[in-house]
Design a protein around this motif. Sequence first.
Motif, PDB file in Angstrom:
ATOM      1  N   VAL A   1       4.992   5.706  -5.424  1.00 48.01           N
ATOM      2  CA  VAL A   1       4.961   5.869  -6.956  1.00 48.01           C
ATOM      3  C   VAL A   1       3.827   6.585  -7.666  1.00 48.01           C
ATOM      4  N   GLY A   2       3.075   7.113  -6.656  1.00 44.05           N
ATOM      5  CA  GLY A   2       1.942   7.929  -7.712  1.00 44.05           C
ATOM      6  C   GLY A   2       0.796   7.166  -8.106  1.00 44.05           C
TER       7      GLY A   2
ATOM      8  N   HIS B   1       0.919  -1.037  -0.066  1.00 41.58           N
ATOM      9  CA  HIS B   1       0.058   0.108  -0.026  1.00 41.58           C
ATOM     10  C   HIS B   1       0.737   1.381  -0.077  1.00 41.58           C
ATOM     11  N   ASN B   2       1.778   1.278   0.902  1.00 34.92           N
ATOM     12  CA  ASN B   2       2.827   2.336   0.986  1.00 34.92           C
ATOM     13  C   ASN B   2       3.581   2.753  -0.326  1.00 34.92           C
TER      14      ASN B   2
ATOM     15  N   ARG C   1      -0.397  -0.513 -15.274  1.00 36.23           N
ATOM     16  CA  ARG C   1      -0.401   0.250 -16.516  1.00 36.23           C
ATOM     17  C   ARG C   1       0.693   1.367 -16.645  1.00 36.23           C
ATOM     18  N   LYS C   2       1.122   1.925 -15.604  1.00 38.64           N
ATOM     19  CA  LYS C   2       2.362   2.683 -15.379  1.00 38.64           C
ATOM     20  C   LYS C   2       3.593   1.993 -15.803  1.00 38.64           C
TER      21      LYS C   2
ATOM     22  N   SER D   1      -5.343   0.283  -7.295  1.00 41.33           N
ATOM     23  CA  SER D   1      -4.043   1.010  -7.297  1.00 41.33           C
ATOM     24  C   SER D   1      -2.954  -0.001  -7.612  1.00 41.33           C
ATOM     25  N   TYR D   2      -3.103  -1.283  -7.623  1.00 41.85           N
ATOM     26  CA  TYR D   2      -2.039  -1.963  -8.226  1.00 41.85           C
ATOM     27  C   TYR D   2      -2.212  -2.046  -9.967  1.00 41.85           C
ATOM     28  N   GLU D   3      -3.325  -2.074 -10.194  1.00 40.89           N
ATOM     29  CA  GLU D   3      -3.598  -1.965 -11.669  1.00 40.89           C
ATOM     30  C   GLU D   3      -3.136  -0.507 -12.300  1.00 40.89           C
TER      31      GLU D   3
END
Length: 281
Positions: free
Chosen positions: A228-229, A222-223, A255-256, A249-251
Amino acid sequence: MPDLWMPGATRHALGNKGVMNGGPARAVWHITSNAHDWTFKNELGWFTGGGSGDAPHLLYDPFTGEIAQFFPADSRSLSLQNAGDVRTNRTGAYCVQIEIVFTEGETVNGKKYNSVRDTPCKNLDKIVAWLRSLGIPDVWPGGSPTGFVRDTVSLDSWTKLGGHYGHNQIPGNSHVDPGPMPNLFATAPAKPTPKPAVKYEPFPGASWFSMGRKSPIVEAMHNRLVAVGCSRYQTSANKNVIGSGDVASYEAWQRKCGYTGAAAQWPPGKSTWDKLQVPNV
């Protein structure tokens, strides 16, 4: 490539450079031993003037810490006599000559000094650190000088063994300097302790990422996603439990990292997990 001019030394290039013969790198220590003049300024004037034909690489004042350099490290200097056909000034990849402004028994600020070892040795550590950067090992092949006497090493040792030598030890020479020397290797700055490598959580496998799983690894993930935005979290409550915010958030993170379509969907994959660098908990 190492710095051929010592950082912090004033540069007084004399030209008249000469190539080295190659081999193990070494340094040779001298003292000026001038009964009439103990000043750095006047010795500097001598080596840049009438005494340039005997100039070393470095001139060093152990009381003030002043250092001057006349030749780059990859050039021979002119402080040694030859040993027959062996041009001792050219022995080694480097043969750095250090002339210490010192005379046995000199008096400075009312105190008598009988050897270089007794002086403050200001900035000596910087010289030794530079010599180390040239690959000169922390050894005295002939032993550290302990007196004003000849202690000549064999010509075979001189030509084959790198390290530190006294002028009194060089074959073909007759001088007895530098006399008792300080522990050079204790004065050199200690090498910094490398920082331990950061350890990251190994990829636990795609099946590990089940909804509702509670773990400190989830909070660490989570942190990192926030850092990493890629935060898509609606709340910071229950950071150690996998929920919809973690999925979104992980998806976003996948994508990033350049993944699209099904490849960017939950659950995490090993490649993006390793890139996220979740700290070991």
